[in-house]
Write a protein that holds these residues in place. Structure first.
Motif, PDB file in Angstrom:
ATOM      1  N   UNK A 299       0.956  -1.021   0.042  1.00 36.27           N
ATOM      2  CA  UNK A 299       0.020  -0.133   0.051  1.00 36.27           C
ATOM      3  C   UNK A 299       0.970   1.208  -0.092  1.00 36.27           C
ATOM      4  N   UNK A 300       0.701   2.164  -0.901  1.00 37.90           N
ATOM      5  CA  UNK A 300       1.471   3.223  -0.961  1.00 37.90           C
ATOM      6  C   UNK A 300       1.373   3.603  -2.683  1.00 37.90           C
ATOM      7  N   UNK A 301       2.247   4.628  -3.016  1.00 29.17           N
ATOM      8  CA  UNK A 301       2.068   5.192  -4.166  1.00 29.17           C
ATOM      9  C   UNK A 301       2.927   4.191  -5.104  1.00 29.17           C
ATOM     10  N   UNK A 302       2.558   4.289  -6.496  1.00 26.60           N
ATOM     11  CA  UNK A 302       3.285   3.548  -7.496  1.00 26.60           C
ATOM     12  C   UNK A 302       4.547   3.917  -7.596  1.00 26.60           C
ATOM     13  N   UNK A 303       4.954   4.870  -7.586  1.00 23.13           N
ATOM     14  CA  UNK A 303       6.531   5.481  -7.287  1.00 23.13           C
ATOM     15  C   UNK A 303       7.134   5.066  -6.216  1.00 23.13           C
ATOM     16  N   UNK A 304       6.498   4.918  -5.041  1.00 24.01           N
ATOM     17  CA  UNK A 304       7.164   4.244  -3.864  1.00 24.01           C
ATOM     18  C   UNK A 304       7.280   2.793  -4.144  1.00 24.01           C
ATOM     19  N   UNK A 305       6.311   2.015  -4.610  1.00 21.63           N
ATOM     20  CA  UNK A 305       6.425   0.683  -4.908  1.00 21.63           C
ATOM     21  C   UNK A 305       7.829   0.297  -5.632  1.00 21.63           C
ATOM     22  N   UNK A 306       7.776   1.148  -7.045  1.00 20.16           N
ATOM     23  CA  UNK A 306       8.756   1.011  -7.892  1.00 20.16           C
ATOM     24  C   UNK A 306      10.137   1.043  -7.477  1.00 20.16           C
ATOM     25  N   UNK A 307      10.223   2.212  -6.351  1.00 17.79           N
ATOM     26  CA  UNK A 307      11.500   2.543  -5.944  1.00 17.79           C
ATOM     27  C   UNK A 307      11.892   1.723  -4.506  1.00 17.79           C
ATOM     28  N   UNK A 308      11.047   0.707  -4.259  1.00 15.11           N
ATOM     29  CA  UNK A 308      11.159  -0.251  -3.033  1.00 15.11           C
ATOM     30  C   UNK A 308      11.187   0.661  -1.855  1.00 15.11           C
ATOM     31  N   UNK A 309      10.179   1.954  -1.677  1.00 15.58           N
ATOM     32  CA  UNK A 309      10.132   2.686  -0.622  1.00 15.58           C
ATOM     33  C   UNK A 309      11.518   3.387  -0.361  1.00 15.58           C
ATOM     34  N   UNK A 310      12.459   3.667  -1.114  1.00 17.71           N
ATOM     35  CA  UNK A 310      13.772   4.205  -0.876  1.00 17.71           C
ATOM     36  C   UNK A 310      13.278   5.806  -0.614  1.00 17.71           C
ATOM     37  N   UNK A 311      13.849   6.324   0.720  1.00 16.59           N
ATOM     38  CA  UNK A 311      13.278   7.757   1.016  1.00 16.59           C
ATOM     39  C   UNK A 311      14.240   8.479   0.112  1.00 16.59           C
ATOM     40  N   UNK A 312      15.245   8.058  -0.399  1.00 19.50           N
ATOM     41  CA  UNK A 312      16.303   8.992  -1.175  1.00 19.50           C
ATOM     42  C   UNK A 312      16.125   8.602  -2.734  1.00 19.50           C
ATOM     43  N   UNK A 313      14.853   8.509  -3.112  1.00 21.70           N
ATOM     44  CA  UNK A 313      14.631   8.065  -4.475  1.00 21.70           C
ATOM     45  C   UNK A 313      14.845   8.991  -5.389  1.00 21.70           C
ATOM     46  N   UNK A 314      15.411   8.718  -6.560  1.00 16.81           N
ATOM     47  CA  UNK A 314      15.610   9.620  -7.816  1.00 16.81           C
ATOM     48  C   UNK A 314      14.508   9.398  -8.660  1.00 16.81           C
ATOM     49  N   UNK A 315      13.545  10.504  -9.121  1.00 22.29           N
ATOM     50  CA  UNK A 315      12.553  10.338  -9.948  1.00 22.29           C
ATOM     51  C   UNK A 315      13.253   9.654 -11.561  1.00 22.29           C
ATOM     52  N   UNK A 316      14.122  10.013 -11.968  1.00 21.70           N
ATOM     53  CA  UNK A 316      14.857   9.308 -13.004  1.00 21.70           C
ATOM     54  C   UNK A 316      15.194   7.763 -13.211  1.00 21.70           C
ATOM     55  N   UNK A 317      15.683   7.481 -12.066  1.00 20.86           N
ATOM     56  CA  UNK A 317      15.735   5.840 -11.837  1.00 20.86           C
ATOM     57  C   UNK A 317      14.336   5.341 -11.987  1.00 20.86           C
ATOM     58  N   UNK A 318      13.150   5.829 -11.236  1.00 20.87           N
ATOM     59  CA  UNK A 318      12.074   5.121 -11.160  1.00 20.87           C
ATOM     60  C   UNK A 318      11.401   5.135 -12.579  1.00 20.87           C
ATOM     61  N   UNK A 319      11.745   6.272 -13.323  1.00 20.13           N
ATOM     62  CA  UNK A 319      11.092   6.212 -14.898  1.00 20.13           C
ATOM     63  C   UNK A 319      11.880   5.406 -15.679  1.00 20.13           C
ATOM     64  N   UNK A 320      12.863   5.350 -15.473  1.00 19.68           N
ATOM     65  CA  UNK A 320      14.128   4.357 -16.239  1.00 19.68           C
ATOM     66  C   UNK A 320      13.479   3.135 -16.043  1.00 19.68           C
ATOM     67  N   UNK A 321      13.270   2.626 -14.834  1.00 20.28           N
ATOM     68  CA  UNK A 321      12.667   1.196 -14.431  1.00 20.28           C
ATOM     69  C   UNK A 321      11.432   0.912 -15.143  1.00 20.28           C
ATOM     70  N   UNK A 322      10.663   2.074 -15.122  1.00 21.55           N
ATOM     71  CA  UNK A 322       9.104   1.881 -15.891  1.00 21.55           C
ATOM     72  C   UNK A 322       9.249   1.911 -17.197  1.00 21.55           C
TER      73      UNK A 322
END
Length: 466
Positions: A299-322
């Motif tokens: 339960x959480x945002x799609x961004x947080x799920x893709x980033x494995x709930x990393x607090x220091x997430x980089x949006x570029x890494x999330x979009x790259x994985x997607x």
């Protein structure tokens, strides 16, 4: 344990050490009064022991059935669609009622026994107080003690027996807490404090599986039989291995070993030469991607799920994985996009969940990626996206292992491992293994091209056989 600590039973157990002190004070007043108090303590203690024997088994059974009913209820909730659509509601409720009824029955049996002993001990305590008062009155009449001492002995004697009386009243809760403590000890046995492990260099993806044997886990009803034996292969960065075999051949068990969820009984699984117990689990997890057979999102945002709930997430890494999982456009089409909350603002289908979980597995391009039947809920478009993602991961020098049940999952792999009943049958380049399987099948051209129901073998552009 928490419930017992917050109950009145804890107070009673803290008062128990005062019992001998109170009896000692009564002895000082007069030995006869002291011995009468001791007799009362012995009688009530015997009732306590009897209460333990009477309530121990019913309490254990009640706990067992309570856990069973809770697990069944949670399982039914997770599978509500199947339960309702197939008319199972009545049967599910009936089965849950049976489990819950067993729990309540055993609980009532334990409570009834405890209440009987509690009533008897309370009667004994009141009788003893009256006896001390009567004996004190006799000693006061013959002027051995004063009337004040008589009253004091009765009060202190009753106070000495009160903690034991309260302990009996809360004995069922105490037994339940003690059993829970024993279960916790079993769960935590051998864990201890994690040693300070050396920080190993970032792995490149060299995987070595050497003569691995895995027995059936005890929590799954292990009977000493092996579910994997003699598994032996090596992979280099950029390799993609397809693991094939019939159902129950050990593919998912091998996946759990490869990501460190299980440890082998014999043999070893190594990443860049180091066994998994040489890594800190969180540090190792950053270099591993895992898509389980039954993929679920937290339960959480799609961004947080893709980033494995990393607090220091980089949006570029999330979009790259997607984008690598070819799910970026799917996410953008959802209300809220990457900020949509799973289970609240959006309800995802099985295929959507699996593709987003694939993006989570390949987030930051881990050195080792294990995909357990990654296309079980995918359509043709999803299959193509999966093949594209595996190709991209190989180009990035990640090591990819795919547990495959459908041929489309191994279109982009270059090696194959075949399992049968937990035993390694074949391993090698995909072309060679497929050739051996084809020869073993001994399919004649007439059957392959003619008769109804015959097996047809053909080579696709990607090099797999279907």
């Amino acid at each position: 344990i928490r419930q017992f600590i917050g109950s009145a039973g804890t107070t009673a157990f803290f008062d128990l050490p005062w019992v001998p002190i109170f009896i000692g004070v009564v002895f000082i007043m007069h030995p006869w009064l002291g011995w009468l108090a001791v007799i009362g303590v012995v009688i009530i203690t015997l009732f306590t022991v009897a209460n333990e024997f009477r309530t121990k088994k019913p309490t254990q059974e009640a706990t067992k059935w309570d856990v069973e009913s809770a697990n069944f209820s949670e399982s039914s909730r997770r599978n509500a669609d199947s339960v309702v659509s197939m008319g199972m509601m009545g049967n599910v409720l009936s089965n849950w009622g049976r489990l819950r009824g067993n729990s309540l029955s055993e609980t009532q049996q334990a409570a009834a026994s405890s209440e009987v002993f509690m009533s008897i001990s309370k009667g004994v305590r009141l009788l003893l107080q009256s006896s001390i008062l009567g004996l004190g009155a006799y000693l006061a009449v013959i002027q051995i003690i004063t009337p004040g001492t008589m009253i004091a002995a009765s009060i202190i004697g009753g106070r000495a027996l009160s903690p034991i009386d309260q302990a009996i009243a809360n004995w069922r809760n105490f037994v339940g807490a003690r059993q829970a403590y024993g279960r916790l000890n079993i769960v935590l046995a051998g864990m201890g404090q994690a040693p300070d492990l050396i920080t190993l260099p970032q792995p490149q993806g060299h995987v070595d599986v050497s003569q691995v044997v895995k027995m059936k886990p005890s929590e799954a009803g292990g009977d000493g039989s092996s579910i994997l034996q003699g598994i032996n292969f090596s992979l280099e960065p950029g390799d993609a291995l397809g693991v094939v075999g019939p159902s129950a051949s050990g593919k998912s068990s091998l996946a759990r070993l490869l990501v460190g969820l299980w440890m082998p009984e014999r043999g070893s699984v190594r990443l860049d030469g180091a066994t998994y117990d040489q890594w800190d689990s969180d540090e190792l997890g950053r270099h591993i991607g895992y898509l389980p057979q039954s993929a679920e999102l937290l339960r959480g945002t799609i961004k947080a799920n893709i980033a494995r709930f990393d607090a220091e997430v980089d949006d570029e890494d999330v979009i790259k994985a997607a984008r690598m999982a070819d799910v970026h456009h799917l996410i953008m089409a959802l209300p809220g996009g990457y900020e949509a909350i799973v289970g609240e603002s959006v309800v995802l289908s099985g295929g959507q969940t699996q593709r987003i979980a694939l993006a989570r597995a390949i987030y930051k391009t881990p050195a080792l990626i294990v995909l357990d039947e990654p296309n079980s809920n995918l359509d043709a478009e999803g299959d193509a996206a999966l093949t594209k993602a595996i190709t991209a991961l190989r180009e990035a020098k990640s090591t990819v292992i795919v547990m495959a049940h459908r041929p489309s999952a191994i279109a982009a792999v270059n090696k194959l491992l075949m399992l049968r009943e937990g035993v390694q049958v074949e391993f090698g380049d995909k072309k060679d293994v497929l050739s051996k399987i084809t020869k073993a099948a001994n399919v004649s051209p007439k059957i392959a091209t003619g008769s109804p129901g015959g097996l047809t073998l053909k080579r696709s552009p990607a090099g797999d056989a279907s």
